[in-house]
Enzyme design. Structure first.
Site, mmCIF file in Angstrom:
data_model
loop_
_atom_site.group_PDB
_atom_site.id
_atom_site.type_symbol
_atom_site.label_atom_id
_atom_site.label_comp_id
_atom_site.label_asym_id
_atom_site.label_seq_id
_atom_site.Cartn_x
_atom_site.Cartn_y
_atom_site.Cartn_z
ATOM 1 N N PHE B 22 0.401 7.009 12.950
ATOM 2 C CA PHE B 22 -1.258 7.218 12.809
ATOM 3 C C PHE B 22 -0.788 5.705 13.453
ATOM 4 O O PHE B 22 -1.801 4.373 14.134
ATOM 5 C CB PHE B 22 -1.663 7.135 11.637
ATOM 6 N N GLY B 23 0.029 4.659 12.342
ATOM 7 C CA GLY B 23 0.101 2.753 13.295
ATOM 8 C C GLY B 23 0.233 2.812 14.657
ATOM 9 O O GLY B 23 -0.243 1.966 15.202
ATOM 10 N N VAL B 87 15.683 6.879 17.737
ATOM 11 C CA VAL B 87 16.289 5.193 17.455
ATOM 12 C C VAL B 87 17.477 4.601 16.130
ATOM 13 O O VAL B 87 17.378 5.386 15.952
ATOM 14 C CB VAL B 87 14.998 3.767 17.594
ATOM 15 N N GLU B 178 -3.222 20.884 -1.942
ATOM 16 C CA GLU B 178 -4.073 21.448 -0.538
ATOM 17 C C GLU B 178 -2.988 22.873 -0.553
ATOM 18 O O GLU B 178 -3.729 23.467 -0.026
ATOM 19 C CB GLU B 178 -3.789 20.451 0.889
ATOM 20 N N ASP B 308 3.374 3.872 6.572
ATOM 21 C CA ASP B 308 4.013 4.011 5.444
ATOM 22 C C ASP B 308 5.088 3.671 4.874
ATOM 23 O O ASP B 308 6.201 3.387 4.411
ATOM 24 C CB ASP B 308 4.458 5.743 5.423
ATOM 25 N N ALA B 325 -3.313 7.641 6.658
ATOM 26 C CA ALA B 325 -3.570 7.063 7.965
ATOM 27 C C ALA B 325 -3.861 5.937 7.660
ATOM 28 O O ALA B 325 -4.305 4.923 8.932
ATOM 29 C CB ALA B 325 -4.034 8.596 8.644
#
Lengths: 436, 436
Positions: B22-23, B87, B178, B308, B325
């Site tokens: 998201f970032g 990476v 959930e 995060d 998010a």
């Protein structure tokens, strides 16, 4: 049988069906409400709609939309039980089958195990080329294509780079033709935009076929039409040509042409899949088992084979019927009636294949259709192809999802599923072998 | 850099972004038309919509509908390039990163690598429980649940059978809640029909949470509401309870209760994911890296961390912001502006989190929502939850497909995707580790 909690309906004859493909499903459906106790076994817990595997491999469809849970198909069918298992051996003397989850007794055994890729004994081809007969295999193929594209961007050696961008499809049957067309469209509409730094003209697609035409069993018009469509779309069609050898990098053709490629799809042959236990002399070429006109395996009265794995030489097909869904379904439907006739001690009815026609799609607005003596091709044929395939899918949800995807792709020229969910790794080979 | 054909836009500062979550996505989007040259690296070629992973794991959604190809998101963005790579190390002294496909130089480096499961050092928990942070992990979980159900049918030993039918979810955050609710619905609406020979009451679901309530950061009302919903649905909620040990069969709780189970989902903790190269003293608890109010990694002027993986102790959050998010997206958006300010030698703007509320869904017509001081729950909350999640998905096609699936499930009480596409095999462990 020891560990299993299976409780078959009391006293009803036990019909054991190996395989939940088109034949096994039709047979089971037709036996609904009949006084038999059905046990179906399959190594997967789902039915695969094989005609659309190539769209999964090329990112057009999700895997889940062309598969359907077997338990769900027969939900509420009281005389049906399912076991998710590999069948290892048939023991005709004791009337049992040995599976990965125990033994099961049968009164009547139906082998509906279908076919798998045939490499005609070549270990190299089996190891280095990609088959596309199951959903895991299609997903491996999708991953491999996308991984090789990514790798081509960081590869400086020109030979290696070319190998990553050369696609060879061995075998010009419907699978090979549809796959070649689908990669050509992926190249034209998707990859060009996705990989702006890639010279898309360096991506080549070859379709290699041993006979003098593609789509062997179809009409001359369809064969020529398909070839023209493919060439229009930039596919190099090599007829009268076979793959002689492939070592994972260099592919040699029977014309002595050499192609450096890391992407070889194998669709040049199939062979019947069969558990152990049926004597070797019951088999014919291509690993199919000899059956009589009632689909009884040669020499047995209680073992039947239907679909791709069965070779019936009566009914005007010397080398067995074509390995297509309608044959399997028609044999399954007839066998359900013959099993009941057998139980009622009535005479059996011989199988007679009703060929409703054949078709293949090459790309957007491009398909060929033969129905009897009638041939047509182009956009109308393409819509017919889509309609027939949509209606043949199991499950309303799957039909809706596939339709949404097709409509979406038609208007956006896009493919939604170009994801490398599980990277393919030939060296470990676990992906390739674990999923059979 | 040697083998790569990468050609960055001349003279523009090189912004390298590690991670397409998201970032990273928000940052890249916000830098469109700016005079920077962006290189994004991700080990997957797709973005994952993590909030819906539990629906993939429980057969409600196809994997492909909650993932989106990263190249496609930025199609046509001229200052963007993508590399599908791992990476390995950051080398701040040389201003390069070392990856699985070569080295890349940066002027500004943004670490947006997110988080992974945290087992707090327990090798047993890491080996024997199932994480659910990626799509391959969700698919493994789906396969495992369905395989264990199939196996329970042929298992005669009562302890083993119970173990196959006991489901334990460790951790009562949104994911755990959930997931517990979703398994309860699967049990009630799907499994009962799919497995007529199974006594569905022998299937037990436990939710284990160390603190005195589920949904820790939410309002008291939401916490109690969620617990009530879960208990209504037949989930055993064990509060103030932690998992002490688990050997793959016997799970021991801090209350000394023992549960025999082969199905343990681990959602009890996360930790930041980070390439090597940043000194140990820059990290805080949970593997997050210390950043200042501009998301600059402590001690660096050219390395940033967002989402995060970043721990910002200004802005009123002593232990860093919640790992959700909206934080990542807001930090990504602000950083895009701050990078431009930095290039223009203007003063930077500090980050201020705008909390728009939080929500969790437990089941059909059952959700809890907190917006500021306002709390509501039930059917309206459930529709709000669905709407927000649908709108947050990347891509119109994905939204349509997810909507079709949800509408379908709502009216049919069915789940379309209960397929074991790739069998899960803990012993080989390839499935679990190959896909990170």
């Amino acid at each position: 049988m020891d560990k299993d909690t299976l409780k078959p309906s009391v006293n009803f004859p036990k019909v054991v069906i190996i395989g939940g493909g088109f034949g096994g499903i039709q047979l089971t459906k037709s036996l609904k409400h009949k006084e038999v106790s059905i046990l179906m076994l399959d190594r997967h817990n789902y039915h695969t709609f094989q005609p659309l595997l190539y769209q999964v491999a090329t990112g057009g469809l999700e895997a889940d939309s062309i598969a359907f849970p077997l338990r769900k198909i027969f939900k509420g069918q009281k005389n049906f039980l399912f076991r998710n298992a590999d069948v290892e051996t048939i023991v005709p003397e004791r009337k049992v089958i040995v599976t990965s989850v125990g033994e099961y007794a049968y009164d009547y055994l139906v082998i509906a195990t279908g076919s798998d890729s045939n490499y005609f004994g070549s270990k190299d081809l089996e190891h280095f080329t990609m088959p596309m007969k199951t959903i895991p295999e299609s997903l491996n193929l999708r991953s491999m294509i996308l991984q090789n594209l990514e790798e081509s961007l960081v590869e400086k050696d020109p030979t290696n780079k070319a190998a990553l961008l050369n696609f060879v499809i061995a075998g010009g049957g419907p699978t090979g033709v549809e796959m070649a067309g689908s990669i050509a469209e992926l190249k034209k509409h998707v990859l060009k935009k996705d990989y702006p730094e890639l010279d898309i003209n360096t991506l080549n697609i070859y379709l290699v076929e041993g006979s003098p035409e593609v789509l062997g069993p179809m009409s001359k018009k369809s064969q020529l039409g398909a070839k023209e469509f493919l060439e229009e779309m930039g596919v190099t069609v090599l007829l009268n040509t076979r793959v002689t050898s492939y070592d994972g990098e260099k592919l040699v053709l029977s014309t002595n042409q050499e192609i450096y490629t890391k992407n070889v799809l194998w669709s040049a042959g199939v062979r019947g899949v069969m558990p152990d236990g049926i004597p070797m002399d019951k088999f014919v070429r291509g690993g199919r088992v000899k059956v009589d006109e009632y689909n009884r395996v040669d020499g047995y009265t209680d073992i039947f084979a239907i679909g791709d794995v069965a070779a019936m030489s009566t009914d005007g097909y010397q080398n067995g019927h074509p390995g297509v869904a309608p044959v399997a379904m028609q044999q399954g439907r007839l066998l359900s009636k013959n099993l009941i006739r057998l139980l009622n001690k009535e005479p059996l009815v011989p199988f007679k294949y009703k060929d409703k026609g054949s078709m293949a799609t090459i790309g957007r607005n491009k398909a060929v259709v033969d129905i009897g003596k009638i041939h047509f091709q182009g956009i109308f044929a393409w819509f017919v192809w889509m309609f027939v395939h949509l209606m043949s899918l199991v499950g309303y949800r799957n039909r809706i999802i596939v339709l949404v995807n097709w409509v979406w792709s038609y208007f956006s020229y896009d493919r939604g599923s170009r994801l490398i969910i599980r990277p393919f790794n030939r060296e470990s080979m676990t992906e390739k072998t674990d999923n059979k």
